[in-house]
Design a protein around this motif. Sequence first.
Motif, PDB file in Angstrom:
ATOM      1  N   PHE A  12       0.801  -1.226   0.000  1.00 49.09           N
ATOM      2  CA  PHE A  12       0.000   0.000   0.000  1.00 49.09           C
ATOM      3  C   PHE A  12       0.831   1.273   0.000  1.00 49.09           C
ATOM      4  CE2 PHE A  12      -3.256  -3.049   1.205  1.00 49.09           C
ATOM      5  CZ  PHE A  12      -4.272  -2.655   0.361  1.00 49.09           C
ATOM      6  N   TYR A  39      -8.066   6.780   0.321  1.00 53.08           N
ATOM      7  CA  TYR A  39      -7.079   5.703   0.291  1.00 53.08           C
ATOM      8  C   TYR A  39      -6.487   5.505   1.688  1.00 53.08           C
ATOM      9  CZ  TYR A  39      -3.010   3.062  -1.493  1.00 53.08           C
ATOM     10  OH  TYR A  39      -2.064   2.098  -1.748  1.00 53.08           O
ATOM     11  N   TYR A  43      -7.760   2.111   3.528  1.00 54.22           N
ATOM     12  CA  TYR A  43      -6.787   1.029   3.413  1.00 54.22           C
ATOM     13  C   TYR A  43      -5.769   0.997   4.553  1.00 54.22           C
ATOM     14  CZ  TYR A  43      -8.397   1.126  -1.476  1.00 54.22           C
ATOM     15  OH  TYR A  43      -9.137   1.136  -2.627  1.00 54.22           O
ATOM     16  N   ALA A  51      -5.805  -2.879   5.295  1.00 55.37           N
ATOM     17  CA  ALA A  51      -6.409  -3.696   4.242  1.00 55.37           C
ATOM     18  C   ALA A  51      -5.381  -4.668   3.665  1.00 55.37           C
ATOM     19  CB  ALA A  51      -6.948  -2.793   3.137  1.00 55.37           C
ATOM     20  N   GLY A  53      -4.754  -6.461  -0.188  1.00 53.13           N
ATOM     21  CA  GLY A  53      -5.226  -6.298  -1.554  1.00 53.13           C
ATOM     22  C   GLY A  53      -4.346  -7.018  -2.545  1.00 53.13           C
ATOM     23  N   VAL A  69      -9.418  -4.937  -2.982  1.00 50.93           N
ATOM     24  CA  VAL A  69      -8.966  -4.984  -1.588  1.00 50.93           C
ATOM     25  C   VAL A  69      -9.973  -5.749  -0.745  1.00 50.93           C
ATOM     26  CG1 VAL A  69      -7.657  -2.826  -1.734  1.00 50.93           C
ATOM     27  CG2 VAL A  69     -10.029  -2.791  -0.956  1.00 50.93           C
ATOM     28  N   LEU A  71     -11.130  -5.526   3.254  1.00 50.34           N
ATOM     29  CA  LEU A  71     -11.046  -4.652   4.418  1.00 50.34           C
ATOM     30  C   LEU A  71     -11.407  -5.425   5.679  1.00 50.34           C
ATOM     31  CD1 LEU A  71     -13.030  -1.735   2.780  1.00 50.34           C
ATOM     32  CD2 LEU A  71     -10.543  -1.962   2.920  1.00 50.34           C
TER      33      LEU A  71
END
Length: 142
Positions: A12, A39, A43, A51, A53, A69, A71
């Motif tokens: 990320f 974002y 995330y 998150a 992803g 993604v 969560l």
Amino acid sequence: MAMPISVRLIDFDRDRASLIDLLKRNRRLPESYPYEARYDWLYLNNPHGIATGWVVVDDKTDKPIGFTVALPREMSVLGKRVIAWNCADFSVDTRYRTLGIATKLRRAAREAVDAGMYPFLYAHPNERMLVVHKRAGHTVIG
């Protein structure tokens, strides 16, 4: 001939600019929409954890062409607190949407659950994405 693509976990921090760019290219939101703030909030600063992803990359250009993604969300299952995944933010560049990329991304999430990363995942797919979820082996429960 199939297009050479790879599916990998999202970093990320490293992938931030390219994922925000992917969202901007594939969402019909006002120019003033706060993609960067969203974002970070969704995330990275999620109250139940960062998150997870997956991104699909065109191997020839090393360019991300799609991502999704999962969560972390607190759920109550039979009276016990459980952290599960809420599937979100599918974004696949228009010209690549017939290559099965969305299904590959959803399968990556399902495989992570099958491997024990999280106890389960859930989603609220629209009608187009419901087909993708079914192809990836998910079951409609409600």
